[in-house]
Write a protein that holds these residues in place. Structure first.
Motif, short mmCIF file in Angstrom:
data_model
loop_
_atom_site.label_atom_id
_atom_site.label_comp_id
_atom_site.label_asym_id
_atom_site.label_seq_id
_atom_site.Cartn_x
_atom_site.Cartn_y
_atom_site.Cartn_z
N THR A 80 -34.36 28.57 -6.28
CA THR A 80 -34.73 27.12 -6.06
C THR A 80 -35.93 26.80 -6.93
O THR A 80 -36.13 25.76 -7.48
N VAL A 131 -36.19 24.00 -9.88
CA VAL A 131 -36.86 22.77 -9.33
C VAL A 131 -38.37 22.33 -9.84
O VAL A 131 -38.79 21.37 -9.91
N PRO A 191 -43.68 17.93 -8.39
CA PRO A 191 -42.80 16.84 -7.81
C PRO A 191 -42.79 16.59 -6.27
O PRO A 191 -42.33 18.08 -5.81
N ARG A 192 -42.70 15.64 -5.48
CA ARG A 192 -42.60 15.56 -4.10
C ARG A 192 -41.06 16.21 -3.71
O ARG A 192 -41.19 16.82 -2.74
N ASP A 193 -40.06 16.03 -4.47
CA ASP A 193 -38.83 16.50 -4.01
C ASP A 193 -38.72 17.89 -4.12
O ASP A 193 -38.22 18.63 -3.32
N ALA A 194 -39.34 18.51 -5.05
CA ALA A 194 -39.53 20.07 -5.04
C ALA A 194 -40.11 20.67 -4.13
O ALA A 194 -39.82 21.69 -3.45
N SER A 195 -41.35 20.07 -3.77
CA SER A 195 -42.06 20.46 -2.64
C SER A 195 -41.56 20.25 -1.27
O SER A 195 -41.35 21.32 -0.57
N PHE A 196 -40.74 19.14 -0.97
CA PHE A 196 -39.76 19.20 0.22
C PHE A 196 -38.78 20.11 0.17
O PHE A 196 -38.46 20.62 1.40
N LEU A 197 -37.97 20.23 -0.81
CA LEU A 197 -37.09 21.25 -0.82
C LEU A 197 -37.47 22.84 -0.65
O LEU A 197 -36.68 23.33 0.20
#
Length: 146
Positions: free
Chosen positions: A44, A48, A71-77
Motif C-alpha cells: 500500500t 500510494v 498526500p492526505r489520502d495516503a496518510s489516511f489509508l
C-alpha cells in the motif's frame, strides 16, 4: 504445567502492533498473518506514496519533510491499515485466550484458570470464587450424560 497460547495478553499484542505493524501477530505466533499484514502495508505504501516524495538521504529532517508532504489520502489509508492491524491483533488474542484449553486438565468452569496447582479440597475457584464440583460429582455427572 505447560504454557499455552491462553497466557497471551491482548494488551501486549495491542502495544506491539502500535509500535510496529505485525509485531503483535509475532507475539501471538501467527506467522502467516504477520507476513500478510507486512506485505499489505508495504504494498500500500509503495502504491500510494509518490516516488518524488521519497527522500534521497536518510536524515531525520529529510524523512520528516517527506512525511509532511505526504498526500492526505495516503496518510489516511496507511493510518487505517495500522488501526485495522491493531484491532486484528487484539481480536485474535482475545479469541486465543477464550478458546485454548488449559493442558493440565483441571480448570475453573467459569473463568478457565488452571487449578492443577491448587489444593484438591478447595470448594471454590481462588480467582473468581465460583463454587467447584467435587471430583466424585463431576464423574457421576459424566456417567449420566452418556
Amino acid at each position: 504445567m505447560t504454557e499455552t497460547a491462553s497466557a497471551k495478553r491482548p494488551w501486549v499484542a495491542i502495544v506491539l502492533s502500535v509500535v510496529f505493524p505485525g509485531l503483535g501477530h509475532v507475539y501471538l505466533r501467527e506467522w502467516l498473518r504477520t507476513g500478510l499484514w507486512l506485505v499489505l502495508l508495504f504494498a500500500t505504501a509503495w502504491l500510494v506514496i509518490p516516488p518524488d516524495l521519497i527522500p534521497q538521504e536518510t536524515s531525520y529532517e529529510a524523512i520528516m519533510q517527506a512525511s509532511r508532504n505526504l498526500p492526505r489520502d495516503a496518510s489516511f489509508l496507511i493510518l487505517g491499515l495500522r488501526v485495522l492491524n491493531v484491532i486484528d491483533a487484539y481480536v485474535l488474542a482475545r479469541q486465543t485466550t477464550r478458546t485454548d484449553p488449559v493442558e493440565s486438565g483441571r480448570q475453573c468452569p467459569e473463568c478457565g484458570h488452571d487449578l492443577s496447582e491448587a489444593d484438591d479440597d478447595l470448594t471454590f475457584c481462588p480467582w473468581c470464587a465460583t463454587e467447584l464440583e467435587s471430583v466424585e460429582e463431576a464423574e457421576a455427572d459424566s456417567r449420566f450424560k452418556l
